[in-house]
Design a protein around this motif. Structure first.
Motif, PDB file in Angstrom:
ATOM      1  N   VAL A  58       0.853  -1.191   0.000  1.00 24.49           N
ATOM      2  CA  VAL A  58       0.000   0.000   0.000  1.00 24.49           C
ATOM      3  C   VAL A  58       0.890   1.242   0.000  1.00 24.49           C
ATOM      4  N   PRO A  59       0.912   2.013  -1.100  1.00 28.89           N
ATOM      5  CA  PRO A  59       1.711   3.241  -1.138  1.00 28.89           C
ATOM      6  C   PRO A  59       1.196   4.261  -0.123  1.00 28.89           C
ATOM      7  N   ILE A  60       2.132   4.909   0.568  1.00 28.47           N
ATOM      8  CA  ILE A  60       1.812   5.963   1.540  1.00 28.47           C
ATOM      9  C   ILE A  60       2.654   7.180   1.172  1.00 28.47           C
ATOM     10  N   TYR A  61       2.055   8.340   1.269  1.00 33.53           N
ATOM     11  CA  TYR A  61       2.764   9.582   0.981  1.00 33.53           C
ATOM     12  C   TYR A  61       2.804  10.410   2.252  1.00 33.53           C
ATOM     13  N   SER A  62       3.969  10.451   2.919  1.00 32.25           N
ATOM     14  CA  SER A  62       4.136  11.274   4.125  1.00 32.25           C
ATOM     15  C   SER A  62       4.093  12.748   3.764  1.00 32.25           C
ATOM     16  N   HIS A  63       4.548  13.033   2.562  1.00 36.23           N
ATOM     17  CA  HIS A  63       4.490  14.405   2.044  1.00 36.23           C
ATOM     18  C   HIS A  63       4.464  14.350   0.519  1.00 36.23           C
ATOM     19  N   ILE A  64       4.039  15.450  -0.069  1.00 33.52           N
ATOM     20  CA  ILE A  64       4.088  15.589  -1.517  1.00 33.52           C
ATOM     21  C   ILE A  64       4.740  16.923  -1.834  1.00 33.52           C
ATOM     22  N   TYR A  65       5.363  17.001  -2.981  1.00 36.39           N
ATOM     23  CA  TYR A  65       6.003  18.235  -3.423  1.00 36.39           C
ATOM     24  C   TYR A  65       4.961  19.127  -4.081  1.00 36.39           C
ATOM     25  N   HIS A  66       5.121  20.437  -3.914  1.00 33.32           N
ATOM     26  CA  HIS A  66       4.192  21.344  -4.579  1.00 33.32           C
ATOM     27  C   HIS A  66       4.917  22.579  -5.076  1.00 33.32           C
ATOM     28  N   GLN A  70      11.269  20.802  -5.308  1.00 35.02           N
ATOM     29  CA  GLN A  70      11.233  19.734  -4.310  1.00 35.02           C
ATOM     30  C   GLN A  70      11.530  20.279  -2.919  1.00 35.02           C
ATOM     31  N   ASP A  71      11.868  21.556  -2.829  1.00 27.60           N
ATOM     32  CA  ASP A  71      12.093  22.177  -1.523  1.00 27.60           C
ATOM     33  C   ASP A  71      10.776  22.527  -0.838  1.00 27.60           C
ATOM     34  N   ARG A  72       9.691  22.584  -1.598  1.00 23.16           N
ATOM     35  CA  ARG A  72       8.380  22.932  -1.048  1.00 23.16           C
ATOM     36  C   ARG A  72       7.569  21.648  -0.884  1.00 23.16           C
ATOM     37  N   VAL A  73       7.342  21.251   0.345  1.00 20.57           N
ATOM     38  CA  VAL A  73       6.586  20.025   0.594  1.00 20.57           C
ATOM     39  C   VAL A  73       5.345  20.328   1.427  1.00 20.57           C
ATOM     40  N   MET A  74       4.341  19.491   1.253  1.00 25.87           N
ATOM     41  CA  MET A  74       3.132  19.545   2.058  1.00 25.87           C
ATOM     42  C   MET A  74       3.064  18.227   2.818  1.00 25.87           C
ATOM     43  N   ASN A  75       3.142  18.291   4.154  1.00 25.37           N
ATOM     44  CA  ASN A  75       3.041  17.082   4.964  1.00 25.37           C
ATOM     45  C   ASN A  75       1.605  16.576   4.960  1.00 25.37           C
ATOM     46  N   LEU A  76       1.470  15.260   4.950  1.00 24.83           N
ATOM     47  CA  LEU A  76       0.155  14.623   4.914  1.00 24.83           C
ATOM     48  C   LEU A  76       0.029  13.627   6.057  1.00 24.83           C
ATOM     49  N   SER A  77      -1.149  13.545   6.631  1.00 27.00           N
ATOM     50  CA  SER A  77      -1.421  12.434   7.539  1.00 27.00           C
ATOM     51  C   SER A  77      -1.949  11.289   6.679  1.00 27.00           C
ATOM     52  N   ALA A  78      -1.732  10.069   7.139  1.00 25.98           N
ATOM     53  CA  ALA A  78      -2.178   8.904   6.378  1.00 25.98           C
ATOM     54  C   ALA A  78      -2.892   7.928   7.303  1.00 25.98           C
ATOM     55  N   THR A  79      -3.997   7.408   6.827  1.00 25.46           N
ATOM     56  CA  THR A  79      -4.728   6.375   7.549  1.00 25.46           C
ATOM     57  C   THR A  79      -4.784   5.139   6.657  1.00 25.46           C
ATOM     58  N   LEU A  80      -4.182   4.059   7.130  1.00 24.63           N
ATOM     59  CA  LEU A  80      -4.284   2.772   6.447  1.00 24.63           C
ATOM     60  C   LEU A  80      -5.549   2.098   6.958  1.00 24.63           C
ATOM     61  N   SER A  81      -6.455   1.765   6.057  1.00 28.79           N
ATOM     62  CA  SER A  81      -7.715   1.138   6.420  1.00 28.79           C
ATOM     63  C   SER A  81      -7.744  -0.293   5.910  1.00 28.79           C
ATOM     64  N   VAL A  82      -8.092  -1.237   6.804  1.00 23.81           N
ATOM     65  CA  VAL A  82      -8.244  -2.640   6.439  1.00 23.81           C
ATOM     66  C   VAL A  82      -9.682  -3.015   6.765  1.00 23.81           C
ATOM     67  N   ARG A  83     -10.432  -3.427   5.742  1.00 22.32           N
ATOM     68  CA  ARG A  83     -11.868  -3.709   5.891  1.00 22.32           C
ATOM     69  C   ARG A  83     -12.174  -5.140   5.459  1.00 22.32           C
ATOM     70  N   ASN A  84     -12.683  -5.919   6.386  1.00 22.68           N
ATOM     71  CA  ASN A  84     -13.102  -7.280   6.062  1.00 22.68           C
ATOM     72  C   ASN A  84     -14.461  -7.188   5.374  1.00 22.68           C
ATOM     73  N   THR A  85     -14.539  -7.556   4.110  1.00 22.30           N
ATOM     74  CA  THR A  85     -15.774  -7.441   3.342  1.00 22.30           C
ATOM     75  C   THR A  85     -16.627  -8.703   3.402  1.00 22.30           C
ATOM     76  N   ASP A  86     -16.142  -9.737   4.073  1.00 23.97           N
ATOM     77  CA  ASP A  86     -16.907 -10.974   4.135  1.00 23.97           C
ATOM     78  C   ASP A  86     -18.060 -10.837   5.122  1.00 23.97           C
ATOM     79  N   LEU A  87     -19.237 -11.332   4.730  1.00 20.77           N
ATOM     80  CA  LEU A  87     -20.441 -11.189   5.552  1.00 20.77           C
ATOM     81  C   LEU A  87     -20.479 -12.132   6.753  1.00 20.77           C
ATOM     82  N   THR A  88     -19.772 -13.269   6.680  1.00 20.70           N
ATOM     83  CA  THR A  88     -19.913 -14.265   7.744  1.00 20.70           C
ATOM     84  C   THR A  88     -18.611 -14.766   8.351  1.00 20.70           C
TER      85      THR A  88
END
Length: 183
Positions: A58-66, A70-88
């Protein structure tokens, strides 16, 4: 929706990601890392009973350039979500590991296998002020099941809502290895 209300809504969602969990099988790291927001039960894994599973990237971006540098970065928070889609049927998370841009292991969020009940979800949080992962950070998630199940949905949501500007996007998991899956 007015900006003030939107930011309050975003703050409420971010607060949910930081909910504490008392599960002993989850590493007891201090912020900027958070524990899963769902109580996860430790379970034994009998490898002879496993019928399917995957290793996911799963790619995560702690920051991105803007702007134009490349000296100008925007820090990002990241939430990794794991979802069990099985009904039973539950799935078993066996590993959740966070790596930096150079491929160095930064943290391991589980110390043993845990069960994710049918239709249950859990998440792992990387704070915006944690820039240790860099622009090329990633999670490796491993799960298994003792019965045929629907594939879980695993993705990351990155967000920054500082000042009057905001950005958010998702990053879906990519399968690296699998067994017992129908193609």
């Amino acid at each position: 929706m007015k900006l003030k209300h939107y930011l309050g809504f975003v703050g409420a969602i971010a607060g949910l990601s930081l909910t504490a969990c008392t599960t002993p099988t989850v590493s007891q790291r201090q912020p900027p890392f958070s524990k899963p927001s769902t109580t996860l039960r430790a379970v034994p894994v009998d490898k002879t009973k496993l019928v399917m599973g995957q290793t996911l990237y799963v790619p995560i971006y702690s920051h991105i350039y803007h702007f134009n540098s490349q000296d100008r970065v925007m820090n990002l928070s990241a939430t990794l979500s794991v979802r069990n889609t099985d009904l039973t049927n539950p799935i078993i998370l066996t590993s959740v590991r966070y790596y930096n841009t150079e491929g160095q292991l930064l943290r391991q969020d589980l110390t043993g296998p845990v069960e994710l009940k049918p239709l249950a979800s859990t998440d792992f949080f990387v704070a915006a002020n944690d820039d240790s992962g860099g622009a090329g950070a990633n999670f490796i998630v491993e799960w298994v099941a003792e019965k045929k199940v629907y594939e879980p949905v695993v993705e990351a949501v990155m967000i920054n809502s500082s000042s009057a500007q905001g950005i958010s996007f998702i990053s879906p998991a990519r399968v690296l290895k699998q067994f017992g899956m129908q193609n």
